[in-house]
Design an enzyme around this catalytic site. Sequence first.
Site, PDB file in Angstrom:
ATOM      1  N   TYR A   1       3.399   4.673  -7.674  1.00 25.06           N
ATOM      2  CA  TYR A   1       2.360   3.699  -7.359  1.00 25.06           C
ATOM      3  C   TYR A   1       2.963   2.546  -6.564  1.00 25.06           C
ATOM      4  CZ  TYR A   1      -1.340   0.205  -8.263  1.00 25.06           C
ATOM      5  OH  TYR A   1      -2.320  -0.746  -8.127  1.00 25.06           O
ATOM      6  N   CYS A   2       2.344   2.220  -5.415  1.00 27.88           N
ATOM      7  CA  CYS A   2       2.768   1.092  -4.576  1.00 27.88           C
ATOM      8  C   CYS A   2       4.239   1.293  -4.175  1.00 27.88           C
ATOM      9  CB  CYS A   2       2.520  -0.220  -5.311  1.00 27.88           C
ATOM     10  SG  CYS A   2       2.816  -1.715  -4.336  1.00 27.88           S
ATOM     11  N   LEU A   3       5.089   0.287  -4.361  1.00 22.22           N
ATOM     12  CA  LEU A   3       6.497   0.446  -3.987  1.00 22.22           C
ATOM     13  C   LEU A   3       7.203   1.486  -4.843  1.00 22.22           C
ATOM     14  CD1 LEU A   3       7.603  -3.215  -3.209  1.00 22.22           C
ATOM     15  CD2 LEU A   3       7.496  -1.301  -1.626  1.00 22.22           C
TER      16      LEU A   3
ATOM     17  N   GLY B   1       5.852   4.300  -5.379  1.00 21.48           N
ATOM     18  CA  GLY B   1       5.606   5.493  -4.576  1.00 21.48           C
ATOM     19  C   GLY B   1       6.546   5.584  -3.390  1.00 21.48           C
TER      20      GLY B   1
ATOM     21  N   PHE C   1       0.265   6.772  -4.722  1.00 19.97           N
ATOM     22  CA  PHE C   1      -0.913   5.903  -4.773  1.00 19.97           C
ATOM     23  C   PHE C   1      -0.627   4.613  -4.013  1.00 19.97           C
ATOM     24  CE2 PHE C   1      -1.653   7.762  -9.277  1.00 19.97           C
ATOM     25  CZ  PHE C   1      -2.031   8.975  -8.724  1.00 19.97           C
TER      26      PHE C   1
END
Length: 579
Positions: A310-312, A314, A338
Amino acid sequence: MPDAKADAMLPWKALDDSVHAALSRACLSISPHSVLLAWMDWATHLAASPGKCLELARLAIEQAGQMQAYLHECLAGLHEDADAGVAPPLEDRRFRDPAWQRWPFNVLHQSFLMHERWWDEATRGVWGVDPHHEHAVAFAARQWLDMFSPGNLPLANPVVLRRTAEERGANLLRGFDYLRDDLSPHQRQTGPGEFVVGRDVAVTPGKVVLKNRLIELIQYAPATGKVHPEPILIVPAWIMKYYILDLSPHNSLVRYLVEQGYTVFCISWKNPDADDRDLGMDDYLNLGFHAALDAVAAIVPGRKVHATGYCLGGTLLAIAAAAMARDGDDRLASLSLFTAQTDFTEPGELALFIDESQIALLEAQMADTGYLFAEQMGGAFMMLRSYDLLWSRLVGEYLLGERRPMNDLMAWNADATRMPAKMHAQYLRRLFLDDDLSEGRHPVGGRSVSLGDIRLPVFSVGTVADHVAPWRSVYKLHYLSPTEITFVLTTGGHNAGIVSEPGRPRRQYQLHTRPAGGGYIAPDEWQAAVPVQQGSWWPAWADWLRQRSGEPGEPPRMGLPGRGRRVLGDAPGEYVRGK
């Protein structure tokens, strides 16, 4: 060994470092050099463009004429039928109340909107101005104008004046109490007893099965009699606490996954302090992702893993997957990303804060403290959405006396974390400034990795209103890797678009799978061609995972005491509570 000349320069460097750190603190971590260069670039090129100057003068005269005519009609008693002159943008909520259409507030807000339009024209389309400087100047002009919006001034806001008259000033007294509470050392974070971690949020049952100096790994208890053999490992962003994915029971993605019959593991990052200043990106890979993956592989042996970032988190996962592909490590079954960027050439409005001078100033401050303060990152996000996150709150809470009720997402957002100096500087430079990952230069273990080596099926999610990781930037993975990519575009923002549980109203998404080696479709063409589906995207992801998973069987044990993976305590662990 440094030579004599370098040794002689060390005292000067120490002096410079201390001055730069003090400058960063004094300027609230905003580089004055970047600001000055942007304004000089804009002003000098505008001065060299007489045609643009004449056009701006013509626009100013035209607006003055419009305001004069509008004012005349208002004074003549015709203001109810007067031409509004400038209509607020459709998404502008500042002047929706009917009271803004009455004298003299109609003139105030129309004048403000005209000034806003003029400055928008003045800061854009100037010949020769560097695009980064143009965006910075336009952004600064908007911030400055917003400070003097009539909606933010108590004597110029008819809604505030009406409320004050109705309540005989009680709203202002409540607002003063709220302001005093917010400025106190024990300022309101999650409210009086609201949304306590482990009691109200982050409550999905589980155990901590690994702990090192950087992470705790949580294994969640099964919620079904049988589970799919492939476990899910979640890598959250290290900027905020992991429980954005395990909020309240009704909107917890973790709970949803275990109820779908999966064994779920999730990394909980430590909130770093000055002792962690030298932790870098390789440490976040080795002590973070790889340590977690090794533990998952030991607890669920012989099974490939559905890795989710998720975010960084990811972005870090994409880097790890590329390195694993380079090194022949085939322990992953799939990749789910994501709101995770892998190409940073168009990182959205955050690019306003990314240039050499700005990063150098942050590095000087972090060298002094050992980490980046959580409030600094939160301040940057607040500036990007100043009306939603700052001015509307100031007006609503301090002038109208309306304290917005806390919800779980707001409580999580207030629970910010710090970032180690070395890691933060590395990812700002390697990813945002130099774009090393998409261009095949990002080093892992001393060797560069390429996203083109990834052959795992990918499920990628972008959100329509994302100001942190714009969906078109997230979409760029399509031309960085030839692998099969299922891309989802969903309503909502960077966080609310991911926390999108089934049954939540006004949710929709688009989904399309490009096969491995398939042709490229530009993002706007993709958006126009892919049909819209109503509801949450979570069930679509669950179906995607199910198609790539084996038949359910007996769930694994919690931890693995015989192999050094003993249970260390109950979820959510200790690191998530670190302040």
